[in-house]
Design a protein around this motif. Structure first.
Motif, PDB file in Angstrom:
ATOM      1  N   MET A 120     -23.694  79.462 -26.376  1.00  0.00           N
ATOM      2  CA  MET A 120     -22.845  80.280 -26.922  1.00  0.00           C
ATOM      3  C   MET A 120     -21.951  81.276 -25.793  1.00  0.00           C
ATOM      4  O   MET A 120     -20.756  81.643 -26.243  1.00  0.00           O
ATOM      5  N   ASP A 121     -22.465  81.477 -24.695  1.00  0.00           N
ATOM      6  CA  ASP A 121     -21.629  82.152 -23.574  1.00  0.00           C
ATOM      7  C   ASP A 121     -20.585  81.140 -23.170  1.00  0.00           C
ATOM      8  O   ASP A 121     -19.322  81.723 -23.174  1.00  0.00           O
ATOM      9  N   ARG A 124     -18.001  81.463 -25.747  1.00  0.00           N
ATOM     10  CA  ARG A 124     -17.105  82.624 -25.824  1.00  0.00           C
ATOM     11  C   ARG A 124     -16.105  82.748 -24.721  1.00  0.00           C
ATOM     12  O   ARG A 124     -14.916  83.108 -24.712  1.00  0.00           O
ATOM     13  N   GLU A 125     -16.442  82.052 -23.509  1.00  0.00           N
ATOM     14  CA  GLU A 125     -15.623  81.972 -22.327  1.00  0.00           C
ATOM     15  C   GLU A 125     -14.433  81.026 -22.716  1.00  0.00           C
ATOM     16  O   GLU A 125     -13.221  81.113 -22.068  1.00  0.00           O
ATOM     17  N   ARG A 129     -13.975  81.766 -31.390  1.00  0.00           N
ATOM     18  CA  ARG A 129     -14.524  82.787 -31.831  1.00  0.00           C
ATOM     19  C   ARG A 129     -15.443  82.815 -32.936  1.00  0.00           C
ATOM     20  O   ARG A 129     -16.373  83.674 -33.114  1.00  0.00           O
TER      21      ARG A 129
END
Length: 141
Positions: A120-121, A124-125, A129
């Motif tokens: 998930m990180d 996001r990076e 979205r």
């Protein structure tokens, strides 16, 4: 004494139609006795969710990242396993090509939660979205 002249013998012929019939019977036999199994590359036991819903067929399919019970990452459900650095690079590449990219996380029930958070990180990076998780509907009592 009268000797009989033997009529010339014709060479033996192979009847092709009979051979084709035998061949078709063998093919049918092999098709009936052979089992055709589809082996998925990643076998996941999805967790149950009371809010799980089916995806509409007219929606654009999301990019699927699978996390198996040992914590290995898979690009799609039938792709090759990959590491976190490669995943992050490929997610950035896909996000640059498709600005409205949706990511679906398909993780096994027993998958390490830390690995799910890392995915998930990385999403996001990369600028993704919309991250959803696959779950199965609860079984009916």
């Amino acid at each position: 004494m009268r000797f009989r002249l033997r009529s010339q013998r014709r060479p033996p012929t192979v009847i092709i139609v009979a051979l084709i019939d035998v061949l078709i019977v063998l093919i049918i036999f092999l098709m009936v006795t052979t089992t055709f199994k589809q082996h998925p590359a990643v076998r996941l036991a999805l967790p149950e969710s009371s809010q799980a819903r089916r995806v509409d067929t007219h929606e654009e399919a999301p990019l699927v990242i699978a996390v198996d019970a040992e914590g290995r990452l898979w690009w799609g459900t039938e792709g090759a396993p990959l590491d976190l650095a490669t995943l992050a690079a490929r997610l950035r590449e896909e996000a640059s090509r498709h600005p409205n990219l949706r990511l679906a996380l398909s993780a096994d029930e027993k998958a390490p939660f830390g690995q799910i958070v890392k995915v998930m990180d990385a999403a996001r990076e990369a600028g993704i979205r919309m991250v959803n998780a696959f779950a199965r509907e609860p079984s009916r009592p």
